[in-house]
Enzyme design. Structure first.
Site, PDB file in Angstrom:
ATOM      1  N   ASP A 245       0.781  -1.315  -0.009  1.00 46.34           N
ATOM      2  CA  ASP A 245      -0.079  -0.050   0.021  1.00 46.34           C
ATOM      3  C   ASP A 245       0.797   1.104   0.010  1.00 46.34           C
ATOM      4  OD1 ASP A 245      -2.273   1.797   0.386  1.00 46.34           O
ATOM      5  OD2 ASP A 245      -3.282  -0.043   1.170  1.00 46.34           O
ATOM      6  N   VAL A 269       1.543   1.886  -6.440  1.00 45.01           N
ATOM      7  CA  VAL A 269       1.539   1.137  -7.489  1.00 45.01           C
ATOM      8  C   VAL A 269       1.638   1.897  -8.899  1.00 45.01           C
ATOM      9  CG1 VAL A 269       0.147  -0.919  -6.687  1.00 45.01           C
ATOM     10  CG2 VAL A 269      -1.142   1.201  -7.662  1.00 45.01           C
ATOM     11  N   ALA A 296      -5.778  -2.598  -5.431  1.00 46.17           N
ATOM     12  CA  ALA A 296      -5.671  -1.010  -5.112  1.00 46.17           C
ATOM     13  C   ALA A 296      -6.330  -0.200  -5.994  1.00 46.17           C
ATOM     14  CB  ALA A 296      -4.256  -0.431  -5.219  1.00 46.17           C
ATOM     15  N   LEU A 303     -19.663  14.214 -12.887  1.00 42.08           N
ATOM     16  CA  LEU A 303     -20.463  13.955 -14.086  1.00 42.08           C
ATOM     17  C   LEU A 303     -19.153  14.512 -15.038  1.00 42.08           C
ATOM     18  CD1 LEU A 303     -23.699  15.759 -13.409  1.00 42.08           C
ATOM     19  CD2 LEU A 303     -23.284  13.108 -13.561  1.00 42.08           C
ATOM     20  N   LEU A 304     -19.171  13.735 -16.125  1.00 39.03           N
ATOM     21  CA  LEU A 304     -18.088  14.161 -17.289  1.00 39.03           C
ATOM     22  C   LEU A 304     -18.142  15.502 -17.623  1.00 39.03           C
ATOM     23  CD1 LEU A 304     -15.807  12.745 -19.062  1.00 39.03           C
ATOM     24  CD2 LEU A 304     -17.599  12.517 -20.877  1.00 39.03           C
ATOM     25  N   TYR A 360     -14.038   6.187 -13.397  1.00 40.48           N
ATOM     26  CA  TYR A 360     -14.023   4.934 -12.675  1.00 40.48           C
ATOM     27  C   TYR A 360     -14.245   3.567 -13.647  1.00 40.48           C
ATOM     28  CZ  TYR A 360     -14.620   1.408  -8.820  1.00 40.48           C
ATOM     29  OH  TYR A 360     -14.687   0.426  -7.838  1.00 40.48           O
ATOM     30  N   LYS A 364     -12.333   0.453 -14.844  1.00 41.18           N
ATOM     31  CA  LYS A 364     -12.851  -1.183 -14.593  1.00 41.18           C
ATOM     32  C   LYS A 364     -13.266  -1.851 -15.693  1.00 41.18           C
ATOM     33  CE  LYS A 364     -11.866  -0.714  -9.915  1.00 41.18           C
ATOM     34  NZ  LYS A 364     -11.117  -1.372  -9.410  1.00 41.18           N
ATOM     35  N   THR A 395     -17.484  -0.625   2.635  1.00 34.09           N
ATOM     36  CA  THR A 395     -16.068  -0.376   2.993  1.00 34.09           C
ATOM     37  C   THR A 395     -16.261   1.347   3.307  1.00 34.09           C
ATOM     38  OG1 THR A 395     -15.525   0.137   0.727  1.00 34.09           O
ATOM     39  CG2 THR A 395     -15.172  -2.055   1.691  1.00 34.09           C
TER      40      THR A 395
HETATM   41  P1  NAD Z   1     -10.649   1.467   0.042  1.00 38.53           P
HETATM   42  O1  NAD Z   1     -10.617   2.900  -0.381  1.00 38.53           O
HETATM   43  O2  NAD Z   1     -11.096   1.071   1.330  1.00 38.53           O
HETATM   44  O3  NAD Z   1      -9.149   0.690  -0.131  1.00 38.53           O
HETATM   45  C1  NAD Z   1      -8.279   1.083  -1.350  1.00 38.53           C
HETATM   46  C2  NAD Z   1      -6.758   0.764  -0.611  1.00 38.53           C
HETATM   47  O4  NAD Z   1      -6.117   1.124  -1.848  1.00 38.53           O
HETATM   48  C3  NAD Z   1      -6.304   1.716   0.114  1.00 38.53           C
HETATM   49  O5  NAD Z   1      -5.686   1.210   1.274  1.00 38.53           O
HETATM   50  C4  NAD Z   1      -5.509   2.628  -0.293  1.00 38.53           C
HETATM   51  O6  NAD Z   1      -4.505   3.284   0.407  1.00 38.53           O
HETATM   52  C5  NAD Z   1      -4.700   1.854  -1.562  1.00 38.53           C
HETATM   53  N1  NAD Z   1      -4.348   2.706  -2.724  1.00 38.53           N
HETATM   54  C6  NAD Z   1      -5.056   3.492  -3.253  1.00 38.53           C
HETATM   55  N2  NAD Z   1      -4.192   4.086  -4.133  1.00 38.53           N
HETATM   56  C7  NAD Z   1      -2.787   3.310  -4.401  1.00 38.53           C
HETATM   57  C8  NAD Z   1      -1.793   3.370  -4.832  1.00 38.53           C
HETATM   58  N3  NAD Z   1      -1.384   4.308  -5.905  1.00 38.53           N
HETATM   59  N4  NAD Z   1      -0.787   2.291  -4.619  1.00 38.53           N
HETATM   60  C9  NAD Z   1      -1.145   1.513  -3.638  1.00 38.53           C
HETATM   61  N5  NAD Z   1      -2.141   1.303  -2.806  1.00 38.53           N
HETATM   62  C10 NAD Z   1      -3.191   2.371  -3.198  1.00 38.53           C
HETATM   63  O7  NAD Z   1     -11.136   0.761  -1.244  1.00 38.53           O
HETATM   64  P2  NAD Z   1     -12.192  -0.763  -1.304  1.00 38.53           P
HETATM   65  O8  NAD Z   1     -13.518  -0.570  -1.171  1.00 38.53           O
HETATM   66  O9  NAD Z   1     -11.569  -1.535  -0.380  1.00 38.53           O
HETATM   67  O10 NAD Z   1     -11.787  -1.092  -2.787  1.00 38.53           O
HETATM   68  C11 NAD Z   1     -11.123  -2.276  -3.277  1.00 38.53           C
HETATM   69  C12 NAD Z   1     -10.996  -2.300  -4.471  1.00 38.53           C
HETATM   70  O11 NAD Z   1     -12.302  -2.883  -4.801  1.00 38.53           O
HETATM   71  C13 NAD Z   1     -10.901  -1.092  -5.504  1.00 38.53           C
HETATM   72  O12 NAD Z   1     -10.269  -1.608  -6.604  1.00 38.53           O
HETATM   73  C14 NAD Z   1     -12.341  -0.792  -5.850  1.00 38.53           C
HETATM   74  O13 NAD Z   1     -12.376   0.007  -7.101  1.00 38.53           O
HETATM   75  C15 NAD Z   1     -12.860  -2.070  -5.999  1.00 38.53           C
HETATM   76  N6  NAD Z   1     -14.269  -2.109  -5.651  1.00 38.53           N
HETATM   77  C16 NAD Z   1     -15.060  -1.672  -4.532  1.00 38.53           C
HETATM   78  C17 NAD Z   1     -16.268  -1.812  -4.466  1.00 38.53           C
HETATM   79  C18 NAD Z   1     -17.059  -1.413  -3.096  1.00 38.53           C
HETATM   80  O14 NAD Z   1     -18.223  -1.448  -3.041  1.00 38.53           O
HETATM   81  N7  NAD Z   1     -16.338  -0.822  -1.738  1.00 38.53           N
HETATM   82  C19 NAD Z   1     -17.045  -1.993  -5.232  1.00 38.53           C
HETATM   83  C20 NAD Z   1     -16.507  -2.311  -6.617  1.00 38.53           C
HETATM   84  C21 NAD Z   1     -15.248  -2.335  -6.611  1.00 38.53           C
END
Ligand code: NAD
Length: 454
Positions: A245, A269, A296, A303-304, A360, A364, A395
């Site tokens: 992270d 990353v 991550a 909005l766009l 986003y 994705k 989350t």
């Molecule tokens: P979160 O924001 O709680 O956690 C994301 C983590 O990624 C954080 O610890 C952050 O520090 C780390 N991070 C961000 N940028 C980074 C970088 N450049 N390098 C290294 N680490 C980095 O998010 P989450 O809800 O746990 O989501 C995790 C994944 O699941 C993401 O890819 C998100 O898009 C996807 N997702 C989540 C949901 C949801 O409902 N929560 C739904 C669909 C997809």
């Protein structure tokens, strides 16, 4: 993270009775996996017209040597007096839509008494354009019936399917691994999904409780949320975990790494040399790298019409460009040669679209395209690349949504509630496991059968 107070209220004593009287939706709290839990709590009905049903019934009941250890109470006839915990419909040999009638109507007889958290699983073959129209109709009919049935189930029960390519036997590792995942409470929030199995690749683990023993896994974004749950789950399944992270999350990251007995790597990353640094850490500290989980991710919703270049570019940089660059570094290193697994986090937004999330969803959707095109590059080493697309997961990311939007989003799925980070983690762990070798370039949704997208 905000608790789902509504879920608690409608399952409370007085408030639960009131909710019932008012006819409000009453989601059932889901049963999640804990080590030592029985695979299935009750009899399993195996229905189907052909020999594939016999093969799977033998395997599940443990009478087949290879199936020793499953020892499920398998029945071959629907019987209205029995409270079944699960039903497996083996429809691989249907040739005409009429062939679906007998097994589905037989299933109908047991649905009213299906146990809480019950499981319905179809095993079928894919419909293709070059098939006889009646065959393609029968096979595609399974898809429609399963998705509809999943919407009818209550009490935390789910309906999912495995679609096994022609020529792949029904006791191939990915079919058995998939069945086990879908039968178990590891798949609590996977609902209404049909997962394609393309090949016989993969291997059955020596120990189904520790399928990742001896494997080394990198999890990015592991300091919190879904990433932390993935680290916990992979470690529970036997993997050595490298938790990655950003430096700003260093303290939480160290806590996760210590909890799972792994190592922490502070790394953004998006750094140009992220792939090389990941690999060096893995080889120096653990001697190998087998599993990469690209978790991550960030959101910068607008909005766009109001989008800024900074918001657009930062989301693309973290959510997709970094994954592409890291994969390229790993693939060209020549170090990932022992059935490697790449699992990337997509999102239902990348499939169905979501207002305010063009950036986003571009990232994705990009993940989905990337895993499809990356899978063939890993195939020569027995490797796979797949994506998991979460729907609404509880989350910090979703806790930032406006209250009303959040409440509505939770209810818009067949299971009428949000998922937990562990639900996504279980799907990732399954795709990273040896039996899943025949699942390539797929997107597994963990969304409770969200009403959006397909
Ligand atoms: P979160 O924001 O709680 O956690 C994301 C983590 O990624 C954080 O610890 C952050 O520090 C780390 N991070 C961000 N940028 C980074 C970088 N450049 N390098 C290294 N680490 C980095 O998010 P989450 O809800 O746990 O989501 C995790 C994944 O699941 C993401 O890819 C998100 O898009 C996807 N997702 C989540 C949901 C949801 O409902 N929560 C739904 C669909 C997809």
């Amino acid at each position: 993270m905000s608790a789902d107070t509504y879920l608690e209220l409608v399952n409370g004593g007085v408030t639960g009775t009131l909710a019932k009287k008012l006819g409000l939706p009453r989601p059932t709290p889901l049963r999640r996996f804990t080590p030592g839990q029985a695979l299935v709590d009750g009899p399993v009905l195996v229905l189907g017209p052909g020999k594939d049903a016999d093969t799977l019934a033998r395997y599940l009941s443990g009478t087949d040597d290879a199936g020793a250890g499953w020892d499920l109470d398998v029945r071959r006839h629907a019987d209205e007096g029995t409270r079944f915990a699960a039903a497996v419909l083996v429809l691989t040999e249907v040739e005409h839509p009429q062939d679906l009638s007998a097994p589905l109507l037989a299933l109908s007889a047991v649905l009213k008494t299906l146990a809480r958290h019950g499981r319905i699983i179809t095993v079928s073959r894919p419909a293709r354009d070059d098939q006889a129209p009646a065959l393609a109709a029968a096979r595609q009919g399974v898809d429609g019936a399963l998705r509809s049935l999943a919407k009818e189930l209550r009490g935390g029960a789910t309906g999912n399917g495995l679609v096994v390519a022609d020529g792949v036997p029904v006791d191939a590792p990915a079919v058995l691994g998939g069945l086990r995942f879908l039968l178990s409470s590891r798949s609590a929030y996977v609902d209404g999904q049909l997962l394609a199995i393309d090949s016989e690749a993969g291997a059955l683990p020596e120990d189904w409780d520790r399928p990742l023993a001896g494997r080394v896994a990198v999890v990015t974004g592991a300091a919190r949320g879904i990433g932390a749950a993935i680290a916990d789950t992979l470690a529970r399944d036997g993997a050595t975990v490298i938790a990655v992270d950003v430096p700003a999350a260093g303290e939480a990251l160290t806590a996760v790494a210590n909890r799972v007995g792994g190592t922490a790597l502070q790394l953004d990353v998006t750094a140009k040399d992220a792939g090389e640094r990941l690999l060096r850490h893995a080889l120096d500290r653990h001697g190998r790298l087998d599993i990469v989980v690209h978790n991550a991710g960030i959101t910068r919703d607008k909005l766009l019409a109001n989008m800024t270049p900074e918001k657009w570019e930062s989301v693309l940089a973290v959510n997709i460009a970094a994954q592409l660059r890291i994969n390229e570094a790993l693939l060209t290193s020549g170090e990932l040669t022992d059935a490697p697994r790449i699992v990337s986090l997509a999102s239902t937004s990348g499939i169905a679209g979501n207002r305010g999330q063009t950036n986003y969803a571009a990232s994705k959707g990009g993940v989905i395209g990337m895993v499809r095109a990356t899978a063939p590059l890993l195939a020569p080493f027995g490797g796979t690349a797949n994506a998991v697309a979460p729907g609404f997961i509880e989350t910090e990311m979703t806790a930032r949504m406006p209250t009303l939007t959040r409440q509505v989003a939770r209810r818009l799925s067949s299971l009428q509630q949000g998922g937990q980070p562990v639900d996504v983690a279980e799907a990732v762990a399954f795709l990273a496991s040896p039996p899943a070798g025949g699942i390539v370039g797929q997107v597994l949704r963990v969304c409770g059968q969200a009403m959006v997208g397909r």
